[in-house]
Design an enzyme around this catalytic site. Structure first.
Site, short mmCIF file in Angstrom:
data_model
loop_
_atom_site.label_atom_id
_atom_site.label_comp_id
_atom_site.label_asym_id
_atom_site.label_seq_id
_atom_site.Cartn_x
_atom_site.Cartn_y
_atom_site.Cartn_z
N SER A 141 0.86 -1.18 0.00
CA SER A 141 0.00 0.00 0.00
C SER A 141 0.89 1.23 0.00
O SER A 141 2.04 1.18 0.47
CB SER A 141 -0.88 0.00 1.26
OG SER A 141 -1.47 1.27 1.47
N TYR A 154 -1.47 -0.69 10.54
CA TYR A 154 -1.62 -1.06 9.13
C TYR A 154 -0.43 -0.54 8.33
O TYR A 154 0.19 -1.27 7.55
CB TYR A 154 -2.92 -0.50 8.58
CG TYR A 154 -3.10 -0.71 7.09
CD1 TYR A 154 -3.63 -1.90 6.60
CD2 TYR A 154 -2.73 0.26 6.16
CE1 TYR A 154 -3.78 -2.11 5.24
CE2 TYR A 154 -2.89 0.06 4.80
CZ TYR A 154 -3.42 -1.13 4.35
OH TYR A 154 -3.56 -1.33 2.99
#
Length: 243
Positions: A141, A154
């Site tokens: 990501s 995350y």
């Protein structure tokens, strides 16, 4: 003259929007598929049935045993593995400034699924990948390299995944290439309600549009064909990281 066997790919997180698009794109490229998901047997088996010879398994990849089950299914079904797409991951929104909302269990779970899951499955698949001269593609990501993402755990898990990609590229070469892609906002069932984020992407990304699961699948094809590329992280964010 006998034909070469069709290449085989394992795609995790296959019962989600990105995973399904990747699986469909690889099937169109001629891959035989092992699909893995978590708590998604109905959707997963339906997708597998639509893709011909594909097989599906529900597995908790955060556990070594779950990863080994997927690798064993691939070996038993096809006897080889050419491409491993570590796409499975979770993201639960917690404001970065709210440190007290991040429990030890929350942080641990993010690392187990987003970082250890790809590690376990890559390790379980190592022998098959080396035999075929295969490729691993980790789905990271933009949060792995920028201060963004649904939560600090995350973002940290994705940063770890990107560095693990580089380490594995060295450790598994020359037989196996290891790369990653780093999507920004991708329009899926889960992200469609993120109105503010969607508006920001359209207004500020140089591409001036939302990212789609097909964009991630296309990036994976690019890394398949880029046979002199290993240890790389390819942004798939419409250029938003540049501004």
């Amino acid at each position: 003259m006998s034909q070469a066997p069709a290449p085989v790919a394992v795609v995790t997180g296959a019962n989600g929007g990105i995973g399904a698009a990747v699986a469909q794109t690889l099937a169109a490229r001629g891959y035989q598929l092992v699909l893995a998901g978590f708590n998604g047997q109905t959707v997963g088996h339906q997708l597998a049935s639509e893709l011909g010879s594909a097989v599906y398994l529900d597995a908790d990849l955060s556990l070594p045993a779950g990863a080994q089950d997927v690798a064993d299914l691939c070996a038993d079904t096809y006897g080889r593995l050419d491409l491993l797409v570590n796409n499975a991951g979770i993201g639960i929104p917690v404001p970065h400034a709210d440190l007290q909302a991040v429990t030890a269990d929350f942080f641990t779970r993010m690392l187990e699924v987003n970082l250890l899951g790809p590690w376990h499955l890559t390790r379980a698949s190592e022998a098959m990948l080396k035999t075929s001269g295969g490729l691993v593609i980790n789905v990271s990501s933009v949060a792995g390299s920028t201060v963004s993402g649904s939560s600090i755990p995350y973002a940290v898990s994705k940063a770890g995944l990107e560095h693990m990609t580089r380490c594995l590229a060295v450790a598994m070469g020359p037989e196996v290439r290891v790369n990653a892609i780093a999507p920004g906002y991708i329009e899926t069932e889960r992200t469609r309600e993120w109105v503010a984020v969607r508006d920001h992407v359209v207004q500020h990304a140089p591409a001036a549009r939302l990212g789609m699961p097909s964009d991630v699948a296309t990036a994976i094809l690019t890394l398949i064909d880029a046979t002199y590329t290993t240890g790389a992280v390819l942004p798939v964010d419409g250029g938003l990281g540049l501004v």
